[in-house]
Enzyme design. Structure first.
Site, mmCIF file in Angstrom:
data_model
loop_
_atom_site.group_PDB
_atom_site.id
_atom_site.type_symbol
_atom_site.label_atom_id
_atom_site.label_comp_id
_atom_site.label_asym_id
_atom_site.label_seq_id
_atom_site.Cartn_x
_atom_site.Cartn_y
_atom_site.Cartn_z
ATOM 1 N N THR A 1 0.867 -1.180 0.042
ATOM 2 C CA THR A 1 -0.027 -0.116 -0.052
ATOM 3 C C THR A 1 0.777 1.437 0.038
ATOM 4 O OG1 THR A 1 0.096 0.338 2.290
ATOM 5 C CG2 THR A 1 -1.636 -1.241 1.322
ATOM 6 N N LYS B 1 -15.839 15.772 12.729
ATOM 7 C CA LYS B 1 -17.059 15.550 13.837
ATOM 8 C C LYS B 1 -17.341 16.712 14.447
ATOM 9 C CE LYS B 1 -19.566 11.819 15.692
ATOM 10 N NZ LYS B 1 -19.523 10.365 15.534
ATOM 11 N N GLU C 1 -5.826 -3.702 -0.462
ATOM 12 C CA GLU C 1 -6.151 -4.884 0.466
ATOM 13 C C GLU C 1 -7.376 -5.705 -0.338
ATOM 14 O OE1 GLU C 1 -5.347 -1.602 1.223
ATOM 15 O OE2 GLU C 1 -4.528 -1.440 3.232
ATOM 16 N N TRP D 1 -21.092 13.775 11.701
ATOM 17 C CA TRP D 1 -19.976 14.017 10.332
ATOM 18 C C TRP D 1 -20.351 14.913 9.367
ATOM 19 C CZ3 TRP D 1 -15.709 11.697 11.631
ATOM 20 C CH2 TRP D 1 -15.560 10.426 12.245
#
Lengths: 536, 536
Positions: free
Chosen positions: A185, A434, A329, A439
């Site tokens: 990654t 937040k 992944e 959110w």
């Protein structure tokens, strides 16, 4: 009751042999500068066998790691099949990584052999100068360049090795849970982490993305994976196209928009996949030049969020842009945004710009702060988590325990799942803001601001706020010659997002800093904010 | 190197949950007489869960065999998913078998529960009268009929059981090599033999046939499997359509051509699959009635050889007939005859009438008398043998060793493989005629004779010949009112097959004898020839 079915493992060699024997007359087209070379699967299959034997000849055995530092070339395609088919592990090096990171992953993966393009020998030499090629015994150069490498490394020419190798092989039966390929990654924090795909996961991923629910390749297709083959298996397109007998167009190192437009116009692929930046470029180019995108039945965007405005722009050229979502992944494909039949045109645009709905073989769930699963209502925001035989359950040399929740991969992405498994990503978990317990999505704020005609680039991140805990800070870059005004931008935004999302803090920058792989570097922005470099 | 991928088994419950959650608004359409009932996957999924719980409630556990004696109905579809998902084994009883054979397989499989359609209770009762339901504890009747069964068997109503059952379930994680379903071959010799599909093989077969190389179903499709669900998993279409979110049209017990033509005209399926006899009927019907087959993007023939003349006839109605080849032993799909792009129209007809080319996941070889593999040259005739995770490696209660050759399934079919894995079946191995050391194909002789306008039916088999070892004997049935002439038939054939294939022996019969499942009974013909019933 015992089933009576044959015990046959799912191996990469089976994918290879299927394409080679069932589609011998399909072709691999290599477009390098202005030279187009076309070779049949039969001929490329011959190279695969010779490369496999050549690797054995220089001592590569089961479990050995063979890396590639290559663009999208026939030799890279040959390595995709040859290396795993002899039980070795293919490690596709991301050539855009910084040389420090390249050195780290070469050593971490234990690469014994590296296959390198002539145009990339200097990149490899730079890693050698860092002393990070200590475990590498052989370098195989595709082309004629001569790399400057430590004397202990034996250098071979790809063409010579193949010429000397046998064209006959009997593939070993490899346990399907064995590693077949390895990708690291390009994490924005810490060292890259290795994901080791098994033969089983690569085989299943190939079938999953070959279904009519995903790309549905057949021998009527001509597939042009613009996405580089060093990036998450090029979305699995080389494997799927090979098995389906689709012609495969490989564009080598050429990612300039004028070049891509010419390849599409001249070679008439039916399917292509690229990042939004390139689609933006293909749109702009087509407004000023004569191009023909009419051959594309499948035009997929991935790697970064796709905006509805870009979908609309490509529609002007007759291109139906769809979105795929995936991760290193996850093999990578997770979702695909093909619209259902009967969807209204405007709904279709909205759908196409969503991440898409879950492809067969993948399970997804959305999990709230308290660890409880949230409903698929399109409203409840939580972390998207994944399970399936094509999803990683750990990292090379580490269990990465905090990346998993009861066996499910934590994506680190905040999102919602709507009815029918349509996933929309709202933010990176670490980027989400937040504010007063709810959110705010930086992705949506950035997308909305990007639509302003004078905005070139934008990055939004959360900063501490005494009243709301966190509030958004918008960093904006003006287009050349344009002047941005905070009040006008707030007015522009207020027509597009909820009132309580509107940033009170704005910074006007000459550019947004980028990571080595070209992603926005919000870590850098945060530190600039903390040390006062960004004045608000 | 150890791969890092998640260890998630391939289970039928995963196929079920994918369709249920990702395609909740797709529909199952049940056409019974003139009543059309449409229910969403969401609602049918609810039935699946309730049926699973109901089966557990009456004591069904992992490994128990639950049989179905059903046509193509929503309840049958629910059983397809519910039974394997709780770890039990679905046994689809072929309702066309003679009651002796039905009794044999009910006992041989060890059926504990039988789900039966109201219209089939008498068939079941007949088996009970033979005393062959001794291991059966429960019978579940779909509908309102009351079967006459031995008193020891508890009889339930499907609707009542579902009403009483919970709509919540957590599926068990089932080892993927466990048996999920069971089909018995309708062998023309000896007792039927059981093939036990694993969860793994059903999952892989579903993905294989869902690729663009095969049927490529998506949520844009409406799939109408005319092929019965008691026959080789209805070619896997119910599983594949469910996973893809294709609408599924189930025609219950109605296989009359006028009915089928009406379903296609009114419900506009995009894909359907049937035996050549029904395609012949659909052609004839369309020449005398107003029908609309224009919705069909995929019209597949299977179960018996397809002639080029039938392909041409359907083309008159705008239908592109393709062929699939499969066996109970092979899940079933092995090959599919979709033409490659750029094929000339006449070549396309030839290709469509071939068995097809190998689908992903299947390996095939052709083996000569001496056991050596023959080349894929389209000329070398030998036995077709198969290998793969969707191919059986034995039979229930027997290793069936003579059915295998070094792990490969012996199909008992004589054929050739052409370049690109195109398989053409020439004969059953036991039917093939070896004349002077070379094979004569009874299938090709029969196909050629079928094209004669006065021939209704034809069967060819080999008889001993003092000079050539074997020579063909042609048994021909004239169309009503027509008179056949041997010399004329020989002249007709001589324009179509090699000179040395022309039969010297002819018999003109009122009809060709059939087996209980409607196949030509060549064993009967041979015995008639031996005892002088057939005079040549």
């Amino acid at each position: 009751m015992k089933a009576t079915m044959q015990d046959v493992p799912l191996n990469v060699s089976a994918l290879f042999e299927h394409g080679r024997t069932v589609h011998p007359d399909s072709v691999v087209v290599h477009y390098d500068d202005t030279t187009v070379t076309e070779r049949t699967f039969d001929a490329v299959g011959d190279d695969v066998v010779r490369l496999a034997n050549a690797l054995r000849d220089i001592g590569v055995g089961p479990g050995d790691v063979v890396a590639t530092l290559c663009w999208n070339t026939p030799a890279h395609l040959a390595a995709y099949f040859a290396v795993p088919s002899i039980g070795a592990v293919l490690h596709t090096l991301n050539l855009r990584l910084h040389r420090d990171q390249l050195g780290y992953i070469v050593e971490h993966a234990g690469d014994r052999v590296i296959i390198v393009d002539s145009t990339l020998v200097d990149t490899l030499a730079a890693v050698g100068e860092l002393g990070r090629l200590s475990g590498v015994e052989h370098v195989i150069v595709v082309g004629t360049a001569t790399p400057r490498l430590p004397a202990a490394i034996r250098v071979h020419r790809y063409a010579d090795l193949l010429d000397a190798a046998s064209a006959e092989i009997e593939w070993p039966v490899v346990d399907e849970t064995t590693a077949a390929a390895l990708c690291y990654t390009s994490g924005t924090t810490g060292n890259p982490k290795g994901v080791a795909y098994s033969h089983r996961s690569m085989y299943l991923h190939t079938l999953q993305i070959s279904t009519g629910s995903a790309f549905g390749f057949s021998d009527a297709d001509r597939v042009f994976p613009i996405v580089p083959m060093f990036h998450a298996n090029a979305w699995g397109w080389p494997h799927a196209a090979w098995v389906a007998g689709s012609d495969i167009v490989l564009g080598d190192r050429h990612l300039r928009v004028d070049h891509l437009a010419r390849v599409i116009t001249e070679l008439r692929p039916t399917a292509t996949a690229a990042v939004p930046t390139l689609w933006t470029g293909l749109d702009t180019y087509a407004r000023e030049n004569v191009v023909d995108y009419s051959s594309l039945r499948l035009a997929v965007s991935g790697g970064s969020p796709l905006s509805a405005s870009l979908v609309r722009k490509l529609a002007d050229h007759g291109v139906t842009l769809t979105q795929g979502w995936g991760m290193t992944e996850t093999s990578p494909l997770l979702t695909f945004s093909r619209s259902e039949p009967g969807t209204s045109p405007e709904d279709a645009v909205t759908r196409q710009a969503m991440t898409g709905h879950i492809v067969p073989g993948v399970r997804a769930r959305v999990v709230g702060d308290d660890g409880a699963e949230l409903p698929w209502d399109g409203e409840s925001v939580g972390e998207i988590q994944l399970r399936g035989a094509t999803i990683t359950g750990g990292y090379v040399g580490s269990d990465g325990a905090d990346a998993f929740d009861d066996g499910w991969l934590r994506t680190g992405d905040l999102g919602v799942i709507a009815r029918g498994g349509w996933i929309a990503i709202k933010d990176r978990l670490k980027d989400g803001i937040k504010s007063g317990g709810e959110w705010i999505s930086t992705v949506e704020l950035e997308a909305a601001l990007s639509e302003h005609p004078d905005v070139a680039e934008v990055a939004v991140f959360g900063v501490a706020d005494p009243k709301w805990e966190e509030r958004p800070l918008a960093c904006v870059v003006a287009k050349p010659g344009a002047v941005l005004d905070q009040n006008e931008l707030v007015a522009f935004l207020s027509e597009r997002v909820a009132r309580w999302w509107l940033p009170e803090r704005w910074a006007f920058l000459p550019e947004i800093p980028k990571t080595t792989v070209g992603k926005m570097d919000k870590r850098q922005l945060r530190s600039w904010h903390e040390d006062g470099t960004i004045e608000v």
